[in-house]
Design an enzyme around this catalytic site. Structure first.
Site, mmCIF file in Angstrom:
data_model
loop_
_atom_site.group_PDB
_atom_site.id
_atom_site.type_symbol
_atom_site.label_atom_id
_atom_site.label_comp_id
_atom_site.label_asym_id
_atom_site.label_seq_id
_atom_site.Cartn_x
_atom_site.Cartn_y
_atom_site.Cartn_z
ATOM 1 N N ASN A 172 4.071 6.973 -6.648
ATOM 2 C CA ASN A 172 2.697 7.313 -7.018
ATOM 3 C C ASN A 172 2.586 8.810 -7.281
ATOM 4 O O ASN A 172 2.466 9.607 -6.351
ATOM 5 C CB ASN A 172 1.731 6.897 -5.904
ATOM 6 C CG ASN A 172 0.292 7.202 -6.245
ATOM 7 O OD1 ASN A 172 -0.010 7.693 -7.326
ATOM 8 N ND2 ASN A 172 -0.599 6.924 -5.312
ATOM 9 N N LYS A 207 0.858 -1.182 0.000
ATOM 10 C CA LYS A 207 0.000 0.000 0.000
ATOM 11 C C LYS A 207 0.898 1.238 0.000
ATOM 12 O O LYS A 207 2.091 1.167 0.338
ATOM 13 C CB LYS A 207 -0.880 0.000 1.249
ATOM 14 C CG LYS A 207 -0.098 -0.043 2.566
ATOM 15 C CD LYS A 207 -1.019 -0.306 3.733
ATOM 16 C CE LYS A 207 -0.225 -0.469 5.038
ATOM 17 N NZ LYS A 207 -1.075 -0.866 6.165
ATOM 18 N N GLY A 208 0.340 2.375 -0.374
ATOM 19 C CA GLY A 208 1.120 3.602 -0.415
ATOM 20 C C GLY A 208 1.564 4.038 0.967
ATOM 21 O O GLY A 208 0.812 3.931 1.935
ATOM 22 N N GLY A 245 -8.058 8.106 -0.427
ATOM 23 C CA GLY A 245 -7.166 9.200 -0.068
ATOM 24 C C GLY A 245 -5.837 8.749 0.497
ATOM 25 O O GLY A 245 -5.191 9.463 1.262
ATOM 26 N N LEU A 246 -5.420 7.521 0.095
ATOM 27 C CA LEU A 246 -4.108 7.006 0.482
ATOM 28 C C LEU A 246 -3.893 6.991 1.998
ATOM 29 O O LEU A 246 -2.825 7.364 2.502
ATOM 30 C CB LEU A 246 -2.993 7.808 -0.206
ATOM 31 C CG LEU A 246 -2.935 7.646 -1.729
ATOM 32 C CD1 LEU A 246 -2.060 8.717 -2.356
ATOM 33 C CD2 LEU A 246 -2.426 6.267 -2.106
ATOM 34 N N CYS A 272 -0.643 11.836 -6.591
ATOM 35 C CA CYS A 272 -0.897 12.639 -5.398
ATOM 36 C C CYS A 272 -0.973 14.124 -5.784
ATOM 37 O O CYS A 272 -0.254 14.580 -6.671
ATOM 38 C CB CYS A 272 0.215 12.458 -4.377
ATOM 39 S SG CYS A 272 0.510 10.750 -3.880
ATOM 40 N N GLY A 281 -4.625 -2.662 -14.641
ATOM 41 C CA GLY A 281 -5.877 -1.986 -14.961
ATOM 42 C C GLY A 281 -6.910 -2.996 -15.416
ATOM 43 O O GLY A 281 -6.990 -3.329 -16.591
ATOM 44 N N GLY A 282 -7.651 -3.547 -14.463
ATOM 45 C CA GLY A 282 -8.738 -4.452 -14.804
ATOM 46 C C GLY A 282 -8.361 -5.899 -15.000
ATOM 47 O O GLY A 282 -9.169 -6.689 -15.506
ATOM 48 N N ASN A 292 -13.054 4.400 -5.908
ATOM 49 C CA ASN A 292 -12.570 4.666 -4.557
ATOM 50 C C ASN A 292 -12.025 6.078 -4.449
ATOM 51 O O ASN A 292 -11.485 6.633 -5.399
ATOM 52 C CB ASN A 292 -11.506 3.641 -4.147
ATOM 53 C CG ASN A 292 -10.094 4.090 -4.473
ATOM 54 O OD1 ASN A 292 -9.474 4.813 -3.700
ATOM 55 N ND2 ASN A 292 -9.589 3.679 -5.630
#
Length: 301
Positions: free
Chosen positions: A127, A46-47, A73-74, A130, A243-244, A70
Site C-alpha cells: 500500500n 487488512k493493512g 488511518g490504517l 501511506c 473500485g466500486g 473513510n
C-alpha cells in the site's frame, strides 16, 4: 457446458478471480459466519505495519452519495499480533492469502516484508498510499521516483510476488504503473480510494475528524475502470481491478478492461454475502454466454 473460472496470477493458481479489498473484510474472521472464505479466489487482509497503529481520531467514516468516505488511518495491531491471529486463521482455509503491507518509511515496509518471508502467504500487496514521513508526508504512491524506489527495496527482500497498489490521486496513472514496473513489481492493483471531503452543514463541521478521506464505492467505478484499462494497455503486468465493484456485471467490466482479478470492497459493508453472489454471477454469465475460460473476454477491448 464445462466452464473454468480459475486464473493464474503471478504464478499462483486461484480458483476464481475474486478477492476482497484490504480494510473492508478484516482477514475473513469477521465475515466467517456470512461467507465461506474458501469460496474466494483469495483473501486480501487488512493493512499490517511493523508496529501497532492507532489510526485517526473519530469520526472517521461518513456515508456519501454512491459510496462512503473513510479516514481510518490504517489502524492495525502490528505484524506480530497479525501473525498470531489473522494468519493462523487464514492458513487453515482453502484459499490464497494476499497480505496488504503498509509503512511510513522504507525501513518499515521492508521490515514487514522480511517478517513475512517464511510465512504461509502467497502474495504481498504494498500500500503505497501511506505518507512518507521522511519526505514531508507525501505519499510514496504519488511520486514516480519514490514509487520506483520503494518497489525496488521491497522486491529485494520479498520471497513472495509483490503487487503495488496504485493511488488514483495522481496526474497520470500510466506514469505510476510504469514506475512500479521499472522497480520490479510483479503485479499491480488499482485503484485505491479517491481523496474527498464532506461537510456537515448542520454542525458546520467536517464530517471526518481528518477533514479529508478516501472516497470508495460505486461513485468511483467509472474512474477505476478507465484507469485499469489504461494501465493494462500500457504495462505487461497482471492487474487486480477494484473500485466500486458491487455486482458480477461490474466484475466482468473490469475483466474486459484487462484485469486478471477483481477486488470487492465497500460493497461488503452493506451486503456481507456480496462476494459469493459475484462469483455465482460470473459462473452463470460464462455459461449463458458460452465462455469456457475468462481469458476469452479479458482485455477484449
Amino acid at each position: 457446458m464445462q466452464i473454468d473460472t480459475s486464473v493464474t496470477f503471478c504464478g499462483v493458481e486461484m480458483k476464481n478471480p475474486v478477492t476482497v479489498a484490504s480494510g473492508t473484510f478484516g482477514s475473513g474472521m469477521e465475515y466467517d459466519e456470512f461467507v465461506n472464505v474458501e469460496r474466494l479466489g483469495a483473501v486480501t487482509t487488512k493493512g499490517v505495519a511493523l508496529t501497532p497503529w492507532a489510526g485517526n481520531p473519530t469520526p472517521r467514516i461518513a456515508e456519501t452519495y454512491g459510496g462512503m468516505m473513510n479516514a481510518v488511518g490504517l489502524q492495525n495491531p502490528g505484524i506480530e499480533e497479525f501473525l498470531k491471529k489473522d494468519i493462523e486463521f487464514l492458513k487453515k482455509k482453502d484459499t490464497r492469502i494476499i497480505v496488504n503491507v503498509c509503512g511510513h518509511s522504507e525501513e518499515e515496509y521492508v521490515g514487514v516484508v522480511e517478517r513475512l518471508q517464511e510465512e504461509p502467504v502467497d502474495l504481498l500487496e504494498i500500500n503505497v498510499s501511506c505518507p512518507n514521513v521522511k519526505e514531508g508526508g507525501i505519499a510514496f504512491g504519488v511520486d514516480p521516483a519514490a514509487l520506483q524506489h520503494i518497489t525496488e527495496e521491497v522486491k529485494k527482500k520479498a520471497k513472495q510476488p509483490i503487487i503495488m497498489k496504485l493511488s488514483p490521486n495522481v496526474t497520470n496513472i500510466v506514469d505510476m504503473a510504469k514506475a512500479a514496473e521499472a522497480g520490479g513489481a510483479d503485479a499491480l492493483s488499482l485503484i485505491n480510494t479517491i481523496t474527498g471531503m464532506k461537510i456537515d452543514i448542520r454542525k458546520r463541521a467536517f464530517a471526518l475528524a481528518n477533514r479529508t478521506g478516501g472516497l470508495s464505492g460505486p461513485a468511483i467505478k467509472p474512474v477505476a475502470v478507465r484507469m485499469v484499462y489504461q494501465v493494462c494497455h500500457a504495462v505487461d503486468l497482471p492487474v487486480i481491478g477494484m473500485g466500486g465493484i458491487s455486482c458480477w456485471e461490474d466484475a466482468i467490466e473490469f475483466i474486459m478492461a484487462g484485469a486478471t482479478m477483481v477486488s470487492v470492497g465497500t460493497a461488503n459493508f452493506h451486503d456481507p454475502f456480496v462476494t459469493a453472489k459475484i462469483i455465482e454471477g460470473i459462473e452463470d454469465y460464462m455459461k449463458h454466454e458460452g465462455i469456457k475460460d475468462l481469458s476469452e473476454i479479458r482485455k477484449c477491448l
